[in-house]
Enzyme design. Structure first.
Site, short mmCIF file in Angstrom:
data_model
loop_
_atom_site.label_atom_id
_atom_site.label_comp_id
_atom_site.label_asym_id
_atom_site.label_seq_id
_atom_site.Cartn_x
_atom_site.Cartn_y
_atom_site.Cartn_z
N LYS A 17 -10.07 9.65 -2.07
CA LYS A 17 -8.60 9.53 -1.07
C LYS A 17 -8.38 11.13 -0.88
O LYS A 17 -8.60 11.68 -1.65
CB LYS A 17 -7.52 8.81 -1.88
CG LYS A 17 -7.07 9.41 -3.03
CD LYS A 17 -5.94 10.43 -3.12
CE LYS A 17 -5.33 10.73 -4.28
NZ LYS A 17 -4.60 11.77 -4.49
N ASP A 145 -2.33 6.14 -8.93
CA ASP A 145 -2.97 6.20 -7.90
C ASP A 145 -3.89 4.87 -7.76
O ASP A 145 -4.53 4.38 -6.79
CB ASP A 145 -3.95 7.12 -7.60
CG ASP A 145 -3.18 8.74 -7.68
OD1 ASP A 145 -1.92 8.34 -7.60
OD2 ASP A 145 -3.70 9.66 -7.42
#
Ligand code: C5P
Length: 290
Positions: A17, A145
């Site tokens: 990401k 995350d």
């Protein structure tokens, strides 16, 4: 017909990401920070092969990065153990083979993505049908995350990063990732920022949407609060930011707490053309994945 014995092996591509904006709003009493960010999955992947065992053992083998240990501290192993415990069936076992391609300690979420892939994959191999809420809770316990990677795509995140709202937006840019090989520990980065008091949250999604008509808005509104503190420690990073702009990036920003810098380019092809400008570093030209 129902399969009594679901397939014994899965191969999962676990994406990286980047953060399209990262605002550190306040320090919390529990030591974490409330943040405002937009996570975006990008097309570079670790490859995770999972093989079901019926003897309760969980094994792990790492390829592609000699520095990553495969023991009990490995986030993939911790993910498998957490799901095994939640399933209350200690015959569930797993052989994990992790092929690392995403640089570590680099702000790209590779370890978190691997952990989410193991959670989702093990749930399938063990034929569990956990409530999505349970999987998200286990994910959040593994790292701030990790929940994002259970869904991927594009999502706005709040709280410490685990409260997610999907973002329905076509984001047409190509991405160039540049990593100078510096490892930035996230707890250190938060301490270095030294947030006291509060800062307001920006409507990042609105600015990303508006940027379709005016890319200049990206530079104005999509920022990363870690940059000043991490740049002060690692001067190569602001230099990379400048060089990304010189190479034609529409936006150049640090991802997460670093050290990966990324440039958004008008197309993936334009990002690929900028790769030779960074020949001394690890690079990857890619796109967003939905
Ligand atoms: O959640 P995760 O294990 O990835 O966080 C690692 C460390 O980063 C935490 O122990 C904390 O020091 C810091 N952190 C934070 N605020 C967040 C996320 C992480 O202070 N939102």
């Amino acid at each position: 017909m129902q399969h009594k014995d679901p397939q014994p092996e899965l191969v999962i591509q676990a994406p990286a990401k980047i953060n399209l904006g990262l605002e550190i709003l306040r320090r919390r009493a529990d030591g974490y920070h409330d943040i405002n960010t937009v996570f975006a999955a990008v097309g570079i992947f670790d490859e995770i092969t999972l093989h079901r065992r019926a003897d309760g053992l969980i094994t792990c083998r790492v390829e592609g990065d000699p520095e990553l240990e495969a023991g009990e501290d490995n986030l993939c192993v911790r993910a498998a153990r957490a799901l095994q415990a939640a399933s209350a069936d200690d015959s569930h076992g797993l052989d994990i083979t992790l092929l690392k391609r995403i640089p570590m300690g680099a702000g790209l979420g590779g370890g978190s993505s691997d952990a989410a892939a193991v959670l989702a994959g093990a749930a399938r191999l063990w034929n569990l049908r956990p409530e999505q809420g349970l999987l998200l809770d286990i994910a959040a316990g593994l790292g701030s995350d990790v929940p994002f990677f259970l869904r991927g795509g594009l999502a706005q995140a709040a709280s410490r990063g685990e409260i997610l709202a999907p973002v329905d937006l076509e984001f047409p840019y190509g991405v160039l990732l540049v990593n100078p090989g510096i490892h930035v520990p996230t707890p250190w980065a938060y301490r270095a920022v030294g947030r006291t008091g509060e800062r307001p949250a920006t409507d990042l999604v609105r600015h990303l949407r508006d940027a379709a008509d005016d890319a200049g808005l990206l530079r104005e509104h999509i920022t990363n609060d870690f940059e000043a503190a991490v740049f002060a420690e690692h001067p190569v990073l602001p230099e990379l930011k400048r060089r990304l702009y010189d190479a034609g990036a529409v936006l150049a920003l640090m991802s997460g707490s670093g050290s990966t810098m990324f440039g958004l380019f008008s197309t993936v092809q334009a990002a690929e053309q900028a790769v030779p400008c960074f020949s001394e570093y690890w690079t990857c030209a890619t796109g967003f994945i939905q």
